[in-house]
Design an enzyme around this catalytic site. Structure first.
Site, PDB file in Angstrom:
ATOM      1  N   GLY A  79      11.049  -7.928 -23.628  1.00  0.00           N
ATOM      2  CA  GLY A  79      11.658  -9.217 -23.906  1.00  0.00           C
ATOM      3  C   GLY A  79      10.918 -10.374 -23.273  1.00  0.00           C
ATOM      4  N   THR A 102      10.485  -6.500 -27.406  1.00  0.00           N
ATOM      5  CA  THR A 102      10.681  -5.497 -28.436  1.00  0.00           C
ATOM      6  C   THR A 102      10.067  -5.971 -29.752  1.00  0.00           C
ATOM      7  OG1 THR A 102      12.642  -4.562 -27.410  1.00  0.00           O
ATOM      8  CG2 THR A 102      12.444  -4.266 -29.770  1.00  0.00           C
ATOM      9  N   ASN A 127      21.441 -14.160 -23.724  1.00  0.00           N
ATOM     10  CA  ASN A 127      20.520 -14.364 -24.835  1.00  0.00           C
ATOM     11  C   ASN A 127      21.031 -13.619 -26.063  1.00  0.00           C
ATOM     12  OD1 ASN A 127      18.463 -12.214 -26.031  1.00  0.00           O
ATOM     13  ND2 ASN A 127      18.973 -11.557 -23.936  1.00  0.00           N
ATOM     14  N   GLY A 130      17.626 -11.673 -30.871  1.00  0.00           N
ATOM     15  CA  GLY A 130      17.593 -10.936 -32.128  1.00  0.00           C
ATOM     16  C   GLY A 130      16.221 -10.419 -32.511  1.00  0.00           C
ATOM     17  N   PHE A 131      15.459  -9.954 -31.508  1.00  0.00           N
ATOM     18  CA  PHE A 131      14.146  -9.343 -31.776  1.00  0.00           C
ATOM     19  C   PHE A 131      13.225 -10.267 -32.582  1.00  0.00           C
ATOM     20  CE2 PHE A 131      16.090  -4.763 -31.803  1.00  0.00           C
ATOM     21  CZ  PHE A 131      16.185  -4.779 -30.416  1.00  0.00           C
ATOM     22  N   SER A 198      20.190  -3.092 -27.790  1.00  0.00           N
ATOM     23  CA  SER A 198      20.348  -4.539 -27.787  1.00  0.00           C
ATOM     24  C   SER A 198      21.641  -4.909 -28.501  1.00  0.00           C
ATOM     25  CB  SER A 198      19.172  -5.215 -28.486  1.00  0.00           C
ATOM     26  OG  SER A 198      19.450  -6.587 -28.701  1.00  0.00           O
ATOM     27  N   ASN A 200      22.153  -7.717 -29.957  1.00  0.00           N
ATOM     28  CA  ASN A 200      21.870  -8.904 -30.762  1.00  0.00           C
ATOM     29  C   ASN A 200      21.379  -8.620 -32.172  1.00  0.00           C
ATOM     30  OD1 ASN A 200      22.544 -10.559 -28.536  1.00  0.00           O
ATOM     31  ND2 ASN A 200      20.512 -10.195 -27.670  1.00  0.00           N
ATOM     32  N   THR A 201      21.340  -7.343 -32.577  1.00  0.00           N
ATOM     33  CA  THR A 201      21.046  -6.963 -33.957  1.00  0.00           C
ATOM     34  C   THR A 201      22.273  -6.242 -34.491  1.00  0.00           C
ATOM     35  OG1 THR A 201      18.652  -6.779 -33.631  1.00  0.00           O
ATOM     36  CG2 THR A 201      19.604  -5.552 -35.469  1.00  0.00           C
ATOM     37  N   LYS A 241      16.035   3.495 -24.194  1.00  0.00           N
ATOM     38  CA  LYS A 241      16.719   2.437 -23.460  1.00  0.00           C
ATOM     39  C   LYS A 241      18.181   2.383 -23.877  1.00  0.00           C
ATOM     40  CE  LYS A 241      16.158  -2.335 -21.911  1.00  0.00           C
ATOM     41  NZ  LYS A 241      15.248  -3.494 -21.886  1.00  0.00           N
ATOM     42  N   THR A 269      19.217  -0.500 -17.516  1.00  0.00           N
ATOM     43  CA  THR A 269      19.937  -0.619 -18.773  1.00  0.00           C
ATOM     44  C   THR A 269      19.460  -1.862 -19.518  1.00  0.00           C
ATOM     45  OG1 THR A 269      21.673  -2.031 -17.843  1.00  0.00           O
ATOM     46  CG2 THR A 269      22.030   0.349 -17.710  1.00  0.00           C
ATOM     47  N   ASN A 270      20.030  -2.024 -20.714  1.00  0.00           N
ATOM     48  CA  ASN A 270      19.868  -3.270 -21.466  1.00  0.00           C
ATOM     49  C   ASN A 270      20.884  -4.298 -20.950  1.00  0.00           C
ATOM     50  OD1 ASN A 270      19.099  -5.080 -23.628  1.00  0.00           O
ATOM     51  ND2 ASN A 270      18.561  -3.268 -24.827  1.00  0.00           N
ATOM     52  N   GLY A 294      21.048 -10.484 -15.262  1.00  0.00           N
ATOM     53  CA  GLY A 294      21.014 -11.134 -13.961  1.00  0.00           C
ATOM     54  C   GLY A 294      22.025 -10.551 -12.999  1.00  0.00           C
ATOM     55  N   GLY A 321      19.564  -6.628 -13.642  1.00  0.00           N
ATOM     56  CA  GLY A 321      20.177  -7.109 -12.417  1.00  0.00           C
ATOM     57  C   GLY A 321      19.351  -6.927 -11.163  1.00  0.00           C
ATOM     58  N   TYR A 342      13.021  -9.003 -15.539  1.00  0.00           N
ATOM     59  CA  TYR A 342      13.023 -10.087 -16.513  1.00  0.00           C
ATOM     60  C   TYR A 342      13.714 -11.292 -15.877  1.00  0.00           C
ATOM     61  CZ  TYR A 342      13.642 -12.600 -20.977  1.00  0.00           C
ATOM     62  OH  TYR A 342      13.614 -13.532 -21.993  1.00  0.00           O
TER      63      TYR A 342
END
Length: 366
Positions: A79, A102, A127, A130-131, A198, A200-201, A241, A269-270, A294, A321, A342
Site C-alpha cells: 500500500g 497491492t 483509507n 480500492g487497489f 482488504s 475496500n473492494t 494476508k 493483519t490488514n 495505526g 499498528g 505503513y
C-alpha cells in the site's frame, strides 16, 4: 532508542512531518503521491542512496523466512508503494525488504476521492483506496527495466509483491485474475502476498471463506510450482494476508486451508473495519468507510499474531499498528519473524526503522 534513531525521529517530528502534513491543504493522498515521486527521484541516484544509507544505517538482525534471506526484520507494508516506483529507495532508509502493491490483474483507478483520512489525535489513518494501481503488467515492466529478478537483490533488499482482485472481475473469476498477476510478476518477486482481506473492494473478504480460499490458494500454489520448472530457486513462496476482524474459528479455518494448500507464511493483519480506540477529537471520522490503521489496531493485530503463532506452524509477518519499537518488539516476542510499516512510517518517519533495527535479536527471530 539509539542516538541515530532519536536524531531521525526528532528531525522528522519537528521539521519534516509538519511540512508534509500541511502540504496540499492537508490532503493525505496528494501528500503521499508527492512522497513517492520524491522517493523515486532520490532512489534513481546512487550517490543520494549512499548518503541516505550513511544517515539511516543499514538493516539489522537478518532472518530467513520461507527460504528467503531477509537482511533485516522491518519492511515496507503493501500500500505504501503500490506500483513499485520507489523500489530503489527503500533500502537506503534501513528497510530489510519491501512489499510492493497491492497490484491487480488489470489497471484500475480505485475508489472515488477523497479516500484517505488522517486521524491525527489517534495516530491513525482510514483509507478506502480500492487497489488503485497501474496493473500487473506495468509493474512487471518497471521491475524488468530496473534489472530486478527473483533473488538478485537488484534493489538491495528482497521484494514481495501483493496481489489483489480487479474490482470489475466477478468473484467467480477471481482465481484467474490473481493468476494473471502471478504469471506476470513471479519472475521478479522474492515472495507473493495474496491479499483477500482488504475491506475496500466489494466482496473481497468473502474469499477468506474456506471454499473460496482453498480454490484460490490451490490455483496459485500449483501455478507457482508450474512456473518454477525452469527456476533454480524453486517455486516462489506464497504468503496469505488476513483481516484482523475474523473470529478465532475463522482464523483456524483460514490457517488450516493455508497449510493444506502449501502456503508458506501469513501476514497479519490488514486494516480493520472496527472503530475502537479513536480519540474523541477523531470520532467524527468514524463514519468514513474504509479500513482503519495505526494505534487503534495495535492491540488487535498483536492478538492475532499471538494466536497464529500458538496455533499454526506457519511463519508470521506482523503488519498493523506498529507505531514504535516497543510495538515491534512485542510482535517479535509474540512470535512474528518480520514486521511491516505503513502508518507508523507516516507518523514517525525513518527514526522508527532505525529504532526497530536497533532492537536485539530475539530467540524466535534469530
Amino acid at each position: 532508542m539509539t542516538a541515530r534513531a532519536v536524531l531521525l525521529r526528532t528531525g522528522y517530528r519537528t521539521f519534516l512531518r509538519p511540512l508534509l502534513f500541511r502540504a496540499h491543504h492537508g490532503d493525505p493522498e496528494a501528500i503521499h503521491e508527492d512522497m513517492i515521486t520524491w522517493l523515486e527521484r532520490l532512489g534513481a541516484s546512487p550517490a543520494v542512496r549512499g548518503l541516505l544509507r550513511l544517515l539511516h544505517g543499514g538493516a539489522a538482525n537478518p532472518v530467513s523466512v520461507a527460504g528467503v534471506a531477509f537482511p533485516g526484520r522491518v519492511g515496507v507494508a503493501a500500500g505504501l508503494d503500490k506500483d513499485g516506483r520507489a523500489a530503489l529507495a527503500w533500502q537506503a532508509f534501513g528497510f530489510g525488504f519491501a512489499e510492493l502493491g497491492t497490484v491487480t490483474g488489470l489497471a484500475q483507478p480505485g475508489n472515488d476521492r477523497p479516500r484517505v483520512f488522517r486521524l491525527r489525535e489517534s495516530s491513525a489513518i482510514i483509507n478506502r483506496m480500492g487497489f488503485n494501481n497501474l496493473g500487473a503488467r506495468a509493474m512487471a515492466e518497471r521491475l524488468d527495466g530496473l534489472g530486478v529478478r527473483r533473488g538478485n537483490l537488484q534493489v538491495g533488499v528482497p521484494l514481495g509483491i501483493s496481489l489483489g482482485k480487479t474490482k470489475a472481475v466477478p468473484l467467480d473469476a477471481a482465481a484467474e485474475d490473481y493468476l494473471t498477476s502471478l504469471r506476470a510478476l513471479a519472475p521478479f518477486a522474492d515472495y507473493i502476498a495474496v491479499n483477500v482481506s482488504s475491506p475496500n473492494t466489494p466482496g473481497l473478504r468473502s474469499l477468506q471463506g474456506a471454499d473460496h480460499l482453498g480454490a484460490l490458494l490451490g490455483a496459485l500454489t500449483r501455478e507457482a510450482e508450474h512456473l518454477a520448472a525452469a527456476e533454480p530457486l524453486g517455486a516462489v513462496p506464497i504468503f496469505l494476508k488476513i483481516a484482523p476482524d475474523l473470529s478465532w474459528n475463522e482464523v483456524d479455518a483460514v490457517l488450516e486451508t493455508a497449510c493444506e494448500q502449501n502456503v508458506r507464511g501469513v501476514i497479519a493483519t490488514n486494516t480493520t473495519l472496527t472503530r475502537h480506540g479513536l480519540a474523541p477529537a477523531d470520532e467524527a471520522r468514524a463514519a468514513e468507510a474504509g479500513g482503519l490503521s495505526g494505534v487503534p489496531l495495535t492491540a488487535r493485530a498483536r492478538e492475532v499474531v499471538t494466536y497464529i503463532t500458538a496455533h499454526s506452524p506457519l511463519p508470521v509477518i506482523a503488519s498493523g499498528g506498529i507505531m514504535s519499537a516497543t510495538d515491534a518488539e512485542a510482535m517479535f516476542d509474540a512470535g512474528a519473524r518480520l514486521v511491516e510499516l505503513y502508518t507508523g512510517f507516516i507518523y514517525e518517519g525513518s527514526g522508527l526503522i532505525a529504532a526497530i533495527n536497533a532492537l536485539p535479536p530475539t530467540r524466535r527471530t534469530a
